[in-house]
Design an enzyme around this catalytic site. Structure first.
Site, PDB file in Angstrom:
ATOM      1  CD  GLU A  67      -1.720  -2.396   1.576  1.00 26.87           C
ATOM      2  OE1 GLU A  67      -0.535  -2.617   1.888  1.00 26.87           O
ATOM      3  OE2 GLU A  67      -2.623  -3.259   1.659  1.00 26.87           O
ATOM      4  CG  PHE A  75      -9.337 -10.133  10.869  1.00 25.73           C
ATOM      5  CD1 PHE A  75      -8.077 -10.519  11.306  1.00 25.73           C
ATOM      6  CD2 PHE A  75      -9.598 -10.122   9.509  1.00 25.73           C
ATOM      7  CE1 PHE A  75      -7.099 -10.884  10.389  1.00 25.73           C
ATOM      8  CE2 PHE A  75      -8.632 -10.488   8.595  1.00 25.73           C
ATOM      9  CZ  PHE A  75      -7.367 -10.868   9.029  1.00 25.73           C
ATOM     10  CD  GLN A  76      -7.046  -7.589   7.226  1.00 27.35           C
ATOM     11  OE1 GLN A  76      -7.969  -7.339   6.449  1.00 27.35           O
ATOM     12  NE2 GLN A  76      -5.869  -8.046   6.812  1.00 27.35           N
ATOM     13  CE  LYS A 123     -16.946  -6.997   3.289  1.00 23.48           C
ATOM     14  NZ  LYS A 123     -16.265  -8.271   3.603  1.00 23.48           N
ATOM     15  CG  MET A 164      22.877  12.215   3.151  1.00 20.64           C
ATOM     16  SD  MET A 164      24.070  13.301   2.319  1.00 20.64           S
ATOM     17  CE  MET A 164      23.068  14.002   1.006  1.00 20.64           C
TER      18      MET A 164
END
Lengths: 583, 179
Positions: free
Chosen positions: A48, A110-111, A160, A481
């Protein structure tokens, strides 16, 4: 209409053509609806964060907002880095996240995660949609917030059950033309004051930033006109590169920590600084107490909170850059169209001084026949691609600074780099977004081998959609760097900055179904770059460069602009000016 | 050489106390946005008071007592102004030019003589006894923060059992309102 259908109706009404995303449980109803909307292409990323950076690259190269669609929980948290990146660099993004059904919110389902809570500090605004009938107005508002005023990311969290629920679609209000929130919040007297200061100055400088690019192509045109109308020198921040032609004599190069000697000294010694769409970032100002001590400062910015945040200014003009510049340009044209000529004498001594600084050739370096110098690699890449309309993205580190110093940009929206947040791993997915928005153009990610490994998985995305991005890795096997700072500031204690066990990038490219090319010697560089450009597939170019080259010039930490390091002292003694390669 | 990527400011500016008043949409999460902005940017919150003030327009008024340099106070105001649910922001100096009040509920539990003493102490301020038993009083006192601080100090030896304070609220003097 279901919530999922409303989502797509909004996207269609907002003229969205591409979304970057990754499916998951809590966004399945939206993904289910995707098949009914052929106008919208979904680009499946591999992580993502990649979706977010791709959307950023898309937005920066097209001027349109970037849209990403991810699931709840880890989908949302993975997008946080990209949202923060977009927030820091003022990039318009609309992030749509799925959320667990409303009745499960707060139960550690969940999630589940508190998406709006987590993203509150890294978005301009976010919404948790609890009523399907508000979905369309919230989403239209989201696009408006992302693209108006100082642009930035927004997030809409859709549970949802809301995606399944039936609701009403409400059309957007009158189409907004650009920045409706803030067009011009100062008055015309301020424009006159700008003119007065311009006339009085004998050591002026324009200091321009990403705000010029964000304001659109018109702003760039007015800026060029203004610089030509005044004959003043101009320098740019990292994000502003391309707003003014990089190879024009009036352009002093980039300023700041790794900016040119002439740009930084001109900033320090000027008597008038005209900041256009930049924010006095700490990488720009150096030691703030000794920043440009003798100058009057004008600050043109769309965001009033940018004014006097880091540096106090004498005159603030709050407004969209293109509108302010248009007013300034037309006022000069009306009152004193011949100003550049009549004022030439007044700033002649200033230009002479600048030329003496320029003669230092602060971007010079000692080239080699044995090993590819990273600066040389960027210069050759520039020479071999400048004839085409090329888009450059970068990762973060030495290679990023070398790209900014040695690649000359002539157009806006051609340079995509993570400035504010400094996100390693930005460039590869950003290149994907740029290529999606500009299918027939040459898109190159000038990368470091450490950065690019952070989002390497997106090569798979490039292969899937036949996006012929070129990943040009300046491979020195170090986090360059970090190594440079450890050398200069931590007694050469190179703690954990060497990457042992790097992959074979040529084989890695082949594993992803791309083309791998390696260049080891300066003599073969040109032919290998030509080979890369001839391939109409994604390429990973492993450019094996000097391992210990440092990025100069450099303003050491805590120092003002006029105390730059031009090279390590050792090198300074050994290298004559003639020995340095001219830029 | 300073071993940091950042420079440190060496000039010190005067810290001032101010009252920031924010009018916001009364929606979920709005207080978190305002308070999060303060903590995220390192601003101080000395006290906080919030309640809905316009039911019809769904507006809440948040009063924040804060301190900082003039530059920081200006930043606070401008940063708050950028939040989408924020309608307007006022910045009142925390001095005699502004009407300031804080309310406290004070519970004293002790013997009769002490309770009487406590009541006497409160007389200096606007107070009401809102609950009383043989062993206890609950006073409601409305005053300036510093006066309540003083009063509480004096009540300490008299059986001060519990205190609840609201945080300061503020309003402009005279007929003017903040537009």
């Amino acid at each position: 209409m279901t919530g999922a259908e409303i989502v797509f109706k909004v996207l269609e009404d907002q003229n969205v053509r591409h979304i970057f995303g990754y499916p998951g449980g809590a966004v399945l109803p939206i993904y289910d609806e995707l098949k009914n909307h052929k106008k919208i292409q979904h680009i499946l990323v591999r992580h993502e964060q990649g979706a977010g950076h791709a959307a950023e690259g898309y937005a920066r190269s097209s001027g349109k907002p970037g849209v990403l669609l991810v699931t709840s929980g880890p989908g949302a948290t993975n997008a946080v880095t990209a949202l923060t990146d977009a927030y820091m660099d003022s990039i318009p993004l609309v992030c749509i996240t799925g959320q667990v059904p409303t009745h499960l919110i707060g139960t550690d389902a969940f999630q589940e995660c508190d998406t709006t809570g987590i993203t509150r500090p890294c978005t301009k605004h976010n919404w948790l949609v609890k009523d399907v009938n508000k979905l369309s107005s919230i989403m239209h508002k989201a696009f408006e917030v992302a693209t108006t005023g100082r642009p930035g990311p927004v997030l809409v969290d859709i549970p949802k059950d809301i995606q399944f629920a039936k609701g009403k679609y409400i059309k957007p209000k009158e189409k907004n033309n650009g920045n409706v929130n803030i067009k011009f919040n100062s008055n015309d007297n301020d424009i006159n004051s700008v003119l007065e200061l311009i006339k009085k100055s004998s050591k002026p400088i324009f200091y321009t930033g990403g705000g010029v690019i964000n304001s659109g192509p018109k702003a760039t045109e007015f800026l060029r006109e203004l610089v030509s109308l005044t004959g003043f020198p101009i320098t740019s921040t990292l994000q502003g590169l391309g707003a003014y032609p990089g190879n024009d004599p009036q352009f002093l190069g980039m300023l700041g920590m790794h900016g040119t000697y002439e740009a930084n000294n001109a900033m320090h010694d000027c008597d008038l600084m005209i900041n256009i769409g930049a924010r006095f970032d700490d990488r720009i100002t150096g030691k703030i107490d000794e920043f440009s001590p003798k100058s009057k400062k004008i600050h043109i910015d769309i965001d009033p909170s940018s004014i006097n945040k880091n540096v106090k200014v004498d005159l603030a003009v709050v407004g969209d850059v293109k509108i302010v510049l248009e007013k300034v340009v037309s006022a000069i044209k009306k009152k004193d169209p011949n100003f550049a000529n009549s004022n030439k004498q007044n700033i002649a001594a200033w230009w002479d001084l600048i030329e003496t600084w320029r003669k230092k050739n602060s971007l010079g370096y000692k080239n080699s026949n044995e090993v590819i110098k990273p600066q040389f690699a960027v210069q050759r890449l520039y020479e071999l691609t400048k004839a085409q309309d090329t888009f450059i993205t970068t990762e973060v580190g030495q290679h990023q600074m070398w790209a900014a110093q040695h690649y000359k940009f002539n157009k806006p929206n051609r340079w995509m780099t993570s400035g504010g947040l400094g996100t390693m791993g930005y460039g590869l997915p950003a290149a994907i977004g740029v290529q999606v928005a500009n299918p027939d153009k040459l898109v190159i990610d000038i990368a470091g081998e450490a950065s690019v490994l952070m989002t390497m998985q997106e090569m798979s995305t490039a292969t899937q959609y036949n996006l012929p991005i070129k990943i040009f890795i300046l491979n020195n096997q170090w986090m360059g760097m970090v190594r440079q700072w450890q050398e200069l500031l931590h007694e050469q204690n190179y703690s954990e900055s060497y990457t042992a066990a790097l992959p074979d990038f040529v084989k890695l490219a082949e594993a992803y179904g791309c083309v791998g090319i390696r260049a080891n010697k300066p003599a073969e560089l040109d032919s290998k770059i030509a080979e890369m450009l001839a391939v109409n597939k994604p390429v990973i170019f492993d450019c094996v460069v000097d391992k210990v080259e440092n990025c100069y010039p450099m303003i050491p930490s805590g120092k003002p602009h006029n105390q730059m390091l031009l090279g390590s002292q050792d090198e300074e003694e050994k290298i004559s000016d003639e020995g340095k390669v001219l830029v | 050489m300073v071993k940091s990527a950042y420079s440190f400011a060496t000039k010190k500016e005067k810290i001032e106390n101010h009252i920031i008043v924010v009018w916001v949409d009364n929606e979920s999460g709005v207080l978190a946005r305002v308070v999060g902005l303060f903590s995220g940017r390192g601003y101080n919150i000395d006290s906080l008071a919030v309640a809905e003030v316009d039911k019809k327009k769904n507006i809440s008024r948040i009063t924040i007592s804060t301190s900082g340099t003039p530059q920081v106070l200006e930043q606070i105001k401008l940063q708050l102004g950028k939040l989408i649910p924020v309608h307007k922001v006022a910045n009142f100096p925390a001095n005699k030019k502004t009407l300031l009040r804080e309310m406290a509920l004070i519970k004293i539990v002790s013997a009769k003589t002490q309770l009487v003493k406590a009541k006497k102490l409160c007389k200096k301020y606007k107070y009401t006894v809102i609950d009383s038993t043989k062993k206890s009083y609950v006073f409601e006192v409305s005053a300036l923060k510093k006066d309540i601080d003083q009063l509480l100090k004096k009540l300490q030896p008299l059986g001060l059992a519990s205190v609840s304070r609201t945080g300061v609220v503020a309003m402009t003097k005279g007929s003017e309102t903040f537009k």
